[in-house]
Write an enzyme that holds these catalytic residues in place. Structure first.
Site, PDB file in Angstrom:
ATOM      1  N   ARG A  83      36.542  37.237  20.243  1.00 40.81           N
ATOM      2  CA  ARG A  83      36.469  35.868  20.801  1.00 40.81           C
ATOM      3  C   ARG A  83      37.824  35.177  20.839  1.00 40.81           C
ATOM      4  O   ARG A  83      37.937  33.955  20.760  1.00 40.81           O
ATOM      5  CB  ARG A  83      35.463  34.995  20.029  1.00 40.81           C
ATOM      6  CG  ARG A  83      34.043  35.495  20.132  1.00 40.81           C
ATOM      7  CD  ARG A  83      33.033  34.386  19.918  1.00 40.81           C
ATOM      8  NE  ARG A  83      31.690  34.911  20.021  1.00 40.81           N
ATOM      9  CZ  ARG A  83      30.972  35.322  18.990  1.00 40.81           C
ATOM     10  NH1 ARG A  83      31.456  35.241  17.768  1.00 40.81           N
ATOM     11  NH2 ARG A  83      29.768  35.805  19.173  1.00 40.81           N
ATOM     12  N   ARG A  98      49.273  20.298  37.730  1.00 38.23           N
ATOM     13  CA  ARG A  98      49.501  21.747  37.706  1.00 38.23           C
ATOM     14  C   ARG A  98      49.316  22.343  39.102  1.00 38.23           C
ATOM     15  O   ARG A  98      49.932  23.353  39.437  1.00 38.23           O
ATOM     16  CB  ARG A  98      48.572  22.414  36.680  1.00 38.23           C
ATOM     17  CG  ARG A  98      48.914  23.884  36.504  1.00 38.23           C
ATOM     18  CD  ARG A  98      48.303  24.515  35.265  1.00 38.23           C
ATOM     19  NE  ARG A  98      48.747  25.908  35.198  1.00 38.23           N
ATOM     20  CZ  ARG A  98      48.672  26.677  34.123  1.00 38.23           C
ATOM     21  NH1 ARG A  98      48.158  26.203  33.006  1.00 38.23           N
ATOM     22  NH2 ARG A  98      49.099  27.912  34.157  1.00 38.23           N
ATOM     23  N   ASN A 130      51.199  25.440  42.965  1.00 38.80           N
ATOM     24  CA  ASN A 130      50.658  26.283  44.036  1.00 38.80           C
ATOM     25  C   ASN A 130      51.368  26.060  45.366  1.00 38.80           C
ATOM     26  O   ASN A 130      50.901  26.540  46.407  1.00 38.80           O
ATOM     27  CB  ASN A 130      49.157  26.014  44.209  1.00 38.80           C
ATOM     28  CG  ASN A 130      48.375  26.468  42.994  1.00 38.80           C
ATOM     29  OD1 ASN A 130      48.682  27.492  42.401  1.00 38.80           O
ATOM     30  ND2 ASN A 130      47.388  25.671  42.596  1.00 38.80           N
ATOM     31  N   HIS A 164      48.679  32.944  50.547  1.00 37.40           N
ATOM     32  CA  HIS A 164      47.478  33.709  50.230  1.00 37.40           C
ATOM     33  C   HIS A 164      46.793  34.208  51.504  1.00 37.40           C
ATOM     34  O   HIS A 164      46.313  35.343  51.580  1.00 37.40           O
ATOM     35  CB  HIS A 164      46.536  32.843  49.397  1.00 37.40           C
ATOM     36  CG  HIS A 164      45.402  33.604  48.803  1.00 37.40           C
ATOM     37  ND1 HIS A 164      44.201  33.760  49.462  1.00 37.40           N
ATOM     38  CD2 HIS A 164      45.286  34.285  47.642  1.00 37.40           C
ATOM     39  CE1 HIS A 164      43.399  34.498  48.721  1.00 37.40           C
ATOM     40  NE2 HIS A 164      44.022  34.834  47.614  1.00 37.40           N
ATOM     41  N   HIS A 183      53.360  39.346  46.774  1.00 36.47           N
ATOM     42  CA  HIS A 183      52.896  37.990  46.473  1.00 36.47           C
ATOM     43  C   HIS A 183      54.038  36.968  46.610  1.00 36.47           C
ATOM     44  O   HIS A 183      53.890  35.940  47.281  1.00 36.47           O
ATOM     45  CB  HIS A 183      52.301  37.957  45.055  1.00 36.47           C
ATOM     46  CG  HIS A 183      51.975  36.579  44.576  1.00 36.47           C
ATOM     47  ND1 HIS A 183      50.896  35.859  45.056  1.00 36.47           N
ATOM     48  CD2 HIS A 183      52.603  35.763  43.690  1.00 36.47           C
ATOM     49  CE1 HIS A 183      50.876  34.664  44.466  1.00 36.47           C
ATOM     50  NE2 HIS A 183      51.894  34.584  43.630  1.00 36.47           N
TER      51      HIS A 183
HETATM   52  P1  NAD Z   1      53.711  43.556  38.742  1.00 35.20           P
HETATM   53  O1  NAD Z   1      53.314  43.233  37.373  1.00 35.20           O
HETATM   54  O2  NAD Z   1      52.809  44.422  39.556  1.00 35.20           O
HETATM   55  O3  NAD Z   1      55.149  44.203  38.727  1.00 35.20           O
HETATM   56  C1  NAD Z   1      55.744  44.604  39.949  1.00 35.20           C
HETATM   57  C2  NAD Z   1      56.178  46.073  39.908  1.00 35.20           C
HETATM   58  O4  NAD Z   1      57.357  46.162  39.121  1.00 35.20           O
HETATM   59  C3  NAD Z   1      55.178  47.016  39.266  1.00 35.20           C
HETATM   60  O5  NAD Z   1      55.224  48.227  39.956  1.00 35.20           O
HETATM   61  C4  NAD Z   1      55.719  47.222  37.848  1.00 35.20           C
HETATM   62  O6  NAD Z   1      55.366  48.470  37.325  1.00 35.20           O
HETATM   63  C5  NAD Z   1      57.194  47.145  38.093  1.00 35.20           C
HETATM   64  N1  NAD Z   1      58.002  46.650  36.980  1.00 35.20           N
HETATM   65  C6  NAD Z   1      57.766  45.571  36.214  1.00 35.20           C
HETATM   66  N2  NAD Z   1      58.808  45.319  35.407  1.00 35.20           N
HETATM   67  C7  NAD Z   1      59.706  46.303  35.652  1.00 35.20           C
HETATM   68  C8  NAD Z   1      60.994  46.574  35.151  1.00 35.20           C
HETATM   69  N3  NAD Z   1      61.610  45.769  34.294  1.00 35.20           N
HETATM   70  N4  NAD Z   1      61.620  47.687  35.597  1.00 35.20           N
HETATM   71  C9  NAD Z   1      61.041  48.492  36.527  1.00 35.20           C
HETATM   72  N5  NAD Z   1      59.841  48.260  37.077  1.00 35.20           N
HETATM   73  C10 NAD Z   1      59.188  47.162  36.637  1.00 35.20           C
HETATM   74  O7  NAD Z   1      53.947  42.234  39.637  1.00 35.20           O
HETATM   75  P2  NAD Z   1      54.486  40.764  39.330  1.00 35.20           P
HETATM   76  O8  NAD Z   1      55.079  40.302  40.596  1.00 35.20           O
HETATM   77  O9  NAD Z   1      55.263  40.676  38.076  1.00 35.20           O
HETATM   78  O10 NAD Z   1      53.132  39.963  39.043  1.00 35.20           O
HETATM   79  C11 NAD Z   1      52.183  39.763  40.056  1.00 35.20           C
HETATM   80  C12 NAD Z   1      50.901  39.322  39.418  1.00 35.20           C
HETATM   81  O11 NAD Z   1      51.124  38.112  38.711  1.00 35.20           O
HETATM   82  C13 NAD Z   1      49.783  39.057  40.400  1.00 35.20           C
HETATM   83  O12 NAD Z   1      48.620  39.703  39.953  1.00 35.20           O
HETATM   84  C14 NAD Z   1      49.601  37.543  40.341  1.00 35.20           C
HETATM   85  O13 NAD Z   1      48.264  37.150  40.572  1.00 35.20           O
HETATM   86  C15 NAD Z   1      50.009  37.256  38.939  1.00 35.20           C
HETATM   87  N6  NAD Z   1      50.460  35.871  38.703  1.00 35.20           N
HETATM   88  C16 NAD Z   1      49.933  35.212  37.656  1.00 35.20           C
HETATM   89  C17 NAD Z   1      50.361  33.933  37.375  1.00 35.20           C
HETATM   90  C18 NAD Z   1      49.828  33.218  36.169  1.00 35.20           C
HETATM   91  O14 NAD Z   1      50.113  32.020  36.005  1.00 35.20           O
HETATM   92  N7  NAD Z   1      49.101  33.897  35.296  1.00 35.20           N
HETATM   93  C19 NAD Z   1      51.344  33.315  38.155  1.00 35.20           C
HETATM   94  C20 NAD Z   1      51.881  34.034  39.226  1.00 35.20           C
HETATM   95  C21 NAD Z   1      51.435  35.315  39.505  1.00 35.20           C
HETATM   96  N1  GLY Z   2      51.185  29.920  38.763  1.00 31.80           N
HETATM   97  C1  GLY Z   2      50.368  28.766  38.835  1.00 31.80           C
HETATM   98  C2  GLY Z   2      49.985  28.217  37.521  1.00 31.80           C
HETATM   99  O1  GLY Z   2      50.346  28.748  36.488  1.00 31.80           O
HETATM  100  O2  GLY Z   2      49.307  27.246  37.469  1.00 31.80           O
END
Ligand code: NAD
Ligand code: GLY
Length: 369
Positions: A121, A242, A246, A253, A267
């Site tokens: 949890r 917040r 976006n 999107h 993205h």
């Molecule tokens: P990702 O985690 O897929 O990483 C991108 C690529 O880079 C992957 O192939 C990964 O294996 C590689 N990689 C990562 N770090 C590396 C490094 N140091 N060296 C070599 N390769 C590396 O993508 P991302 O762009 O980091 O994250 C995208 C995700 O984040 C989406 O799912 C999105 O929805 C999410 N997101 C979440 C929030 C939030 O507030 N939680 C905000 C923005 C985006």
């Molecule tokens: N990336 C949008 C948020 O964290 O609210």
């Protein structure tokens, strides 16, 4: 070292930013880890580049590590890998007061954070973001999620980490296209409410993308400070504050959906182009001057990201693109709030946007030479 406090009521934590933090992870994590062992979740690409460094540093601090190495890529944010991660954490005896580590980009951070929100949890988790996007955005603020058949990030939880370690050196192994995509989120903070920081991006963005250490650290610290301020004031996105984070995401999107959430448009690239479209749509609405909007477009193009939808070569018109927007999780009683701009650094939430007008605007953008 820059230390940015994230003052969430009841769950405050620090984001530490410095080159070399992954090699020093053990000493930073030590106060958060009980019993001399920790569970680390990562993906195969990050493991290849950074597992040895992080495991060695943990061991030097007297912490043995167990590793779950998942496939790289967005499809890992799934029910299947969520279940696997939860089961694995339980098999390794994780307790509520333990902290598990997420070493990777936003995919690993979102998945591991969601698993941590459920195991016993809710157990602790430490974010070690290794992409620029994760360092400036996803590792901070506690949004965690997976994707489902109905769409992206539709199942998740707010679960704050206990510590975030952002090491700009991690970006040395990141593909340049991923760094550029993460840079879109840096530019976003300037456009939201900090025109001076946008001007800093114009002057220093190319150095940052070329790997300049001081530029990277400054951009990460400024971005994290901006996000920390916003999430501390509106953790659960109930006050409209917040939602400013976006900016560019509604247009982005729709473009990501149309291109199948694929390598055709990452993205961050969708967000970059989405911010250009938000600026140009703001001009159409008489809110922003055209020169400022084209300044945004010029900077996105200079950073090596798409600044025109035509360049994506999509077979879609405006109404097809706005149809994707109807599935947006920001839909509120049949209307879709849009982030628009009165100028650079003057983003606001508009609730009176007519999707038919957005479709007409997108048709005009698709015809733009
Ligand atoms: P990702 O985690 O897929 O990483 C991108 C690529 O880079 C992957 O192939 C990964 O294996 C590689 N990689 C990562 N770090 C590396 C490094 N140091 N060296 C070599 N390769 C590396 O993508 P991302 O762009 O980091 O994250 C995208 C995700 O984040 C989406 O799912 C999105 O929805 C999410 N997101 C979440 C929030 C939030 O507030 N939680 C905000 C923005 C985006
Ligand atoms: N990336 C949008 C948020 O964290 O609210």
């Amino acid at each position: 070292m820059a230390v940015i406090p994230v003052n969430i009521a009841g769950a405050p934590y620090d984001v530490r930013i410095e080159a070399g933090l992954l090699a020093a992870a053990g000493e930073h994590c030590r106060p958060f880890i009980r019993g001399g062992k920790v569970a680390v979740v990562t993906d195969e690409r990050v493991a290849a580049a950074w597992r040895e460094t992080v495991a060695g540093s943990l061991l030097a601090a007297g912490i043995a590590s167990e590793w779950l190495v998942l496939p790289a890529g967005e499809t890992t944010k799934s029910w299947q890998h969520l279940a696997r991660t939860c089961e694995w954490l339980l098999e390794h005896g994780v307790e509520r007061k333990d902290s598990v580590v997420a070493l990777g980009g936003g995919v690993i951070g979102d998945l591991t954070g969601f698993a941590a929100s459920m195991v016993k949890r809710g157990c602790g988790f430490i974010q070690m973001p290794t992409t620029l996007l994760a360092q400036v955005d996803s590792s901070v603020g506690g949004k965690t999620a997976i994707n489902t058949a109905a769409g992206k990030n539709l199942v998740g939880a707010f679960h704050q980490p206990v510590l975030v370690l952002a090491d700009p050196l991690a970006l040395d192994t990141l593909p340049p296209r991923e760094t550029r995509a993460g840079y879109a989120e840096v530019v976003k903070y300037g456009l939201i409410d900090d025109a001076e920081f946008f001007a800093w991006c114009e002057a220093n963005g190319s150095a940052l993308l070329a790997g300049d250490a001081a530029a990277r650290e400054h951009a990460i610290a400024k971005s994290v400070a901006a996000k920390a301020r916003i999430v501390a004031a509106d953790e659960k996105e109930t006050l409209g504050l917040r939602a400013l984070l976006n900016l560019g995401h509604t247009f982005g999107h729709a473009l990501e959906a149309e291109t199948g959430f694929s390598d055709r448009l990452l993205h961050g690239e969708g967000v970059a182009l989405g911010m250009v479209l938000a600026a140009r749509y703001s001009v159409r609405r008489g809110l922003m001057n055209g020169q400022d909007a084209e300044r945004v477009a010029a900077h996105i193009a200079a950073a090596g990201m798409p600044a025109s939808i035509r360049a994506l070569g999509m077979d879609a018109d405006g109404s097809r693109l706005t149809a994707h927007m109807l599935h947006d999780k920001k839909m509120d009683a049949g209307t879709l709030p849009f982030l628009l701009m009165r100028g650079i650094g003057e983003t606001f939430l508009a609730k009176d946007v007519d999707l038919a007008d957005v479709a007409a605007f997108l048709d005009a953008e698709l015809a733009r030479p």
